[in-house]
Design a protein around this motif. Structure first.
Motif, mmCIF file in Angstrom:
data_model
loop_
_atom_site.group_PDB
_atom_site.id
_atom_site.type_symbol
_atom_site.label_atom_id
_atom_site.label_comp_id
_atom_site.label_asym_id
_atom_site.label_seq_id
_atom_site.Cartn_x
_atom_site.Cartn_y
_atom_site.Cartn_z
ATOM 1 N N LEU A 242 0.910 -1.308 0.273
ATOM 2 C CA LEU A 242 0.090 0.010 0.115
ATOM 3 C C LEU A 242 1.036 1.127 -0.253
ATOM 4 C CD1 LEU A 242 -2.780 -0.968 2.677
ATOM 5 C CD2 LEU A 242 -3.225 -0.703 0.197
ATOM 6 N N LEU A 249 -4.439 6.858 -1.679
ATOM 7 C CA LEU A 249 -3.860 5.614 -1.262
ATOM 8 C C LEU A 249 -4.117 4.652 -2.622
ATOM 9 C CD1 LEU A 249 -2.383 4.286 1.094
ATOM 10 C CD2 LEU A 249 -4.612 3.287 1.972
ATOM 11 N N ILE A 261 -7.245 3.168 -4.350
ATOM 12 C CA ILE A 261 -8.124 2.693 -3.171
ATOM 13 C C ILE A 261 -8.956 3.734 -3.085
ATOM 14 C CG2 ILE A 261 -8.488 1.806 -0.773
ATOM 15 C CD1 ILE A 261 -5.777 0.288 -1.288
ATOM 16 N N GLN A 263 -12.142 3.313 -1.097
ATOM 17 C CA GLN A 263 -12.665 3.156 0.480
ATOM 18 C C GLN A 263 -11.601 2.567 1.316
ATOM 19 O OE1 GLN A 263 -16.626 1.808 0.322
ATOM 20 N NE2 GLN A 263 -16.619 1.539 2.453
ATOM 21 N N THR A 264 -11.181 3.420 2.205
ATOM 22 C CA THR A 264 -10.253 2.889 2.997
ATOM 23 C C THR A 264 -10.628 2.150 4.343
ATOM 24 O OG1 THR A 264 -9.759 4.846 4.077
ATOM 25 C CG2 THR A 264 -8.441 4.445 2.511
ATOM 26 N N GLU A 265 -10.005 0.979 4.920
ATOM 27 C CA GLU A 265 -10.355 0.261 5.842
ATOM 28 C C GLU A 265 -9.319 0.348 6.967
ATOM 29 O OE1 GLU A 265 -11.418 -3.779 4.565
ATOM 30 O OE2 GLU A 265 -12.500 -2.964 2.930
ATOM 31 N N MET A 268 -5.717 -0.482 6.673
ATOM 32 C CA MET A 268 -4.851 0.237 5.426
ATOM 33 C C MET A 268 -4.039 1.025 5.689
ATOM 34 S SD MET A 268 -7.922 0.004 2.580
ATOM 35 C CE MET A 268 -8.653 -1.660 1.654
ATOM 36 N N THR A 269 -2.733 0.957 6.147
ATOM 37 C CA THR A 269 -1.876 1.877 6.579
ATOM 38 C C THR A 269 -0.576 1.958 5.205
ATOM 39 O OG1 THR A 269 -0.829 0.341 7.921
ATOM 40 C CG2 THR A 269 -2.264 2.254 8.845
ATOM 41 N N THR A 270 -0.055 2.956 4.976
ATOM 42 C CA THR A 270 0.760 3.176 3.970
ATOM 43 C C THR A 270 2.005 2.273 4.262
ATOM 44 O OG1 THR A 270 0.246 5.480 3.881
ATOM 45 C CG2 THR A 270 2.387 4.811 2.629
#
Lengths: 374, 298
Positions: A242, A249, A261, A263-265, A268-270
């Motif tokens: 990611l 993102l 992406i 819609q982030t959940e 989900m981190t960089t």
């Protein structure tokens, strides 16, 4: 109806079942699905009372049955090898439970006749189990368990020993019985087709934990993580990371495509390694290079393998340094579809909408019913 | 010639062996029991029922009765002790099972007589066991351990226990222990499951064990001779006395024939019964699978 509350079972240092919580509703057909050794049978044996959990509680209709011996639980089991009593004939096998329960002779005879009729084995009532075929044995096991009117029927790989034809027939029969009698069925199986086709809900297990539970459709369309996606159905699983780019993102895959992406959940981190899941039916094959289109990827590839499967053909296409699974339906009569052969070069296209970013590790599972697809 | 007939020849050597060393001697003994005895210890001319008449002597009836109950009790105790052992052996881990099986068989590597003498030493009024029991006041001081039917029973059980354990273990080893889970699942407690599912399925092993213990126990001679004394004699001792001490060979032969009948009659009855039981009434055909009525379910 049947509830596991943070149930753990260890065999030596290894946890066969690890803090499993699960609720199975009344009248439901529920499947525990997973590869062998994932703990699904142990979970079932704990429900039946053959193993006792090291931690946690098991409730049946809100009653704590964790410490109850198997003979005091209002549920019955169909064993993998059916475990029919070889010294008793079919009728006496079925009457085994009622005789122990002290029913009157007349009631035992009536009920046994009714069950024999239900499983269509009247003509075999006097036969010993070892003269029966696999399917017949299974029906005896079913009658023997059902005569006690259990609230829940546990089935441990009930079809493992049957051939495909018989398996289909038994599945239909069980569904019919379930509709007629309204018992809750809990299946244990490693066969995803079986689980998907019969169940109202499925729990996918691996390494003693439940990775995801939900309807077959939810699990297929919105797998919670890479493991589930790999176990249920065919999937193209692309490794990636990611990244935060100019446009927000996105998932940069090793194979090349960068999927934004929308819609982030929470997970989900960089910089997180993640998987891109793309089902074969979402890949389109075409002969000419498709016009460039935003939100659509196109890759040039070569057909490596083609498996004819009746209604469709499954292709293995080598593109961008990896193999892709795609499928092409044959269509109706007179409808000529593009069917490449092995060695052909072609274009593989897919839509960003159909790409599903998934966490790699099971432990960061998002709640299964939450993350809706965009 | 059909293959079964051809294979019949393979049984010839053992058949010949049995004829020469078992059937023939049995019939010779039976024949000799109908000869008159002579004062010199041989057989007289002609035929006589004298030996068989002598069997009705209350002494023999009492001893026959003792022989029968001692053998039956030995069998019952051996089976009762061997069942849990066999059950455990079949369930435990292979490594431990091997060790335990060796432990079961190991005593038979010591000479039988030596083992019986060892018991005699233990049970002797000055023996270790008796001294120990006296010290703990578990038995009356004047209660002898040796030279009574109890001592014979004890040593008989000790001697024949492995003969009960081994066939029962063989049967238990073939038993599918999943059946006990099934029984438990259907409402049986542990004991009921054992009695109603385990026992019927090892019935064949129990039958073999009964034969393996009961038959040699009936013919015991050394054990009652050494630890039984005059108060716990069995038929075997009487046969030996008639043959070696008074040299009344026809009487010895009649006693031997009686023993043989006691063994052979139940076996013959059992064989006849089993043959009737397995008589195939309406052979079931598992191959009829494709035609089974399940298809009508839809």
């Amino acid at each position: 109806m049947l509830q596991f509350q943070s149930v753990t079972k260890r065999f030596g240092p290894r946890a066969a079942v690890d803090r499993v919580s699960l609720t199975i509703g009344h009248g439901e057909i529920f499947s525990l699905l997973g590869p062998s050794g994932c703990g699904k049978t142990t979970l079932l044996r704990m429900a039946a009372g053959f193993e006792s959990p090291d931690a946690g509680r098991i409730l049946l209709a809100d009653e704590d049955i964790t410490e109850l011996p198997p003979n005091r639980r209002a549920l019955n089991t169909i064993f993998q090898n059916y475990a029919l009593f070889p010294h008793l004939n079919v009728r006496r096998n079925i009457a085994f439970g009622p005789r122990l329960a002290g029913w009157t002779k007349a009631r035992i005879a009536d009920e046994t006749d009714r069950l024999l009729h239900l499983v269509q084995l009247e003509s075999h009532a006097d036969h010993k189990p070892d003269t029966l075929s696999g399917g017949q044995k299974q029906r005896v096991a079913l009658a023997r368990a059902l005569i006690l009117k259990p609230r829940i029927l546990l089935l441990d790989e009930p079809f493992a020993a049957l051939d495909l034809q018989l398996r289909r027939r038994m599945l239909l029969e069980l569904e019919r019985l379930q509709r007629e009698i309204g018992v809750t069925f809990v299946f244990v199986t490693h066969d995803q087709t079986e689980a998907m086709s019969i169940s109202h809900r499925v729990a996918v297990m691996a390494d003693g934990r439940i990775l995801q539970s939900g309807t077959p459709r939810e699990i297929y369309d919105r797998p919670a993580n890479r493991c589930v996606a790999a176990f249920i159905g065919d999937a193209n699983l692309l490794n990636g990371v990611l990244n935060a780019g100019d446009s927000g993102l996105h998932l940069a895959t090793e194979a090349g495509p960068r999927i934004p992406i929308h819609q982030t959940e929470p997970w989900m981190t960089t910089g997180t390694a993640a998987t891109l899941c793309l089902r074969p039916e979402h890949l389109t094959l075409c002969t000419a290079e498709p016009p460039a289109e935003p939100g659509r990827e196109a890759l040039l590839g070569t057909v490596r393998d083609a498996i004819y499967l009746g209604t469709h053909t499954q292709f293995v296409v080598a593109a961008a340094d990896r193999d892709w699974i795609a499928l092409q339906h044959h269509g109706g009569p007179g409808e000529a579809r593009f069917l490449p052969s092995i060695g052909d070069d072609l274009w593989l296209t897919f839509d960003h909408r159909h790409c599903r970013p998934l966490p790699n590790a099971p432990h960061t599972t998002p709640p299964p019913n939450e993350g809706a697809t965009p | 010639m059909s293959p079964t007939n051809r294979q019949g020849w393979l049984a010839l050597p053992s058949l010949a062996w049995l004829t020469v060393f078992f059937a023939a001697p049995t019939f010779i003994i039976l024949g000799l029991s109908f000869k008159p005895a002579t004062v010199t210890g041989g057989f007289g001319e002609g035929w006589s029922l004298a030996a068989w008449h002598m069997l009705w002597d209350p002494i023999y009836l009492a001893i026959a009765w003792r022989t029968l109950w001692l053998s039956s009790a030995t069998t019952a105790i051996c089976i009762t002790l061997a069942l849990p052992v066999a059950y455990y052996l079949a369930r435990c881990a292979p490594r431990r099972r091997r060790l335990l099986l060796i432990a079961v068989i190991l005593p038979s590597w010591t000479n039988f007589l030596v083992r019986v003498f060892a018991w005699k030493t233990l049970l002797h009024p000055q023996g270790l066991l008796k001294q120990l029991l006296d010290a703990t006041s578990l038995i009356a001081p004047n209660q002898p351990l040796l030279y009574n039917p109890g001592a014979v029973l004890l040593v008989l059980v000790y001697t024949y226990l492995p003969f009960a354990i081994l066939p029962l273990y063989a049967a238990a080893d073939r038993f599918d222990f999943g059946l006990l889970d099934a029984a438990r699942d259907l409402g049986a407690n542990a004991l009921t499951a054992f009695v109603r599912v385990f026992l019927p399925n090892v019935a064949h092993g129990i039958g073999v064990a009964v034969l393996m213990v009961f038959v040699p126990a009936l013919g015991s001679y050394v054990i009652p001779e050494l630890v039984g004394g005059v108060h716990a004699e069995m038929i075997g001792n009487k046969i030996a006395q008639r043959a070696f001490i008074d040299r009344n060979l026809p009487l010895a032969a009649a006693l031997g024939s009686c023993l043989m009948l006691v063994v052979l009659l139940p076996m013959w009855a059992r064989m006849a019964w089993t043959r009737k039981g397995t008589d195939p009434k309406g052979p079931s055909n598992p191959a009829s699978e494709p035609n089974e009525p399940a298809g009508g379910a839809r």
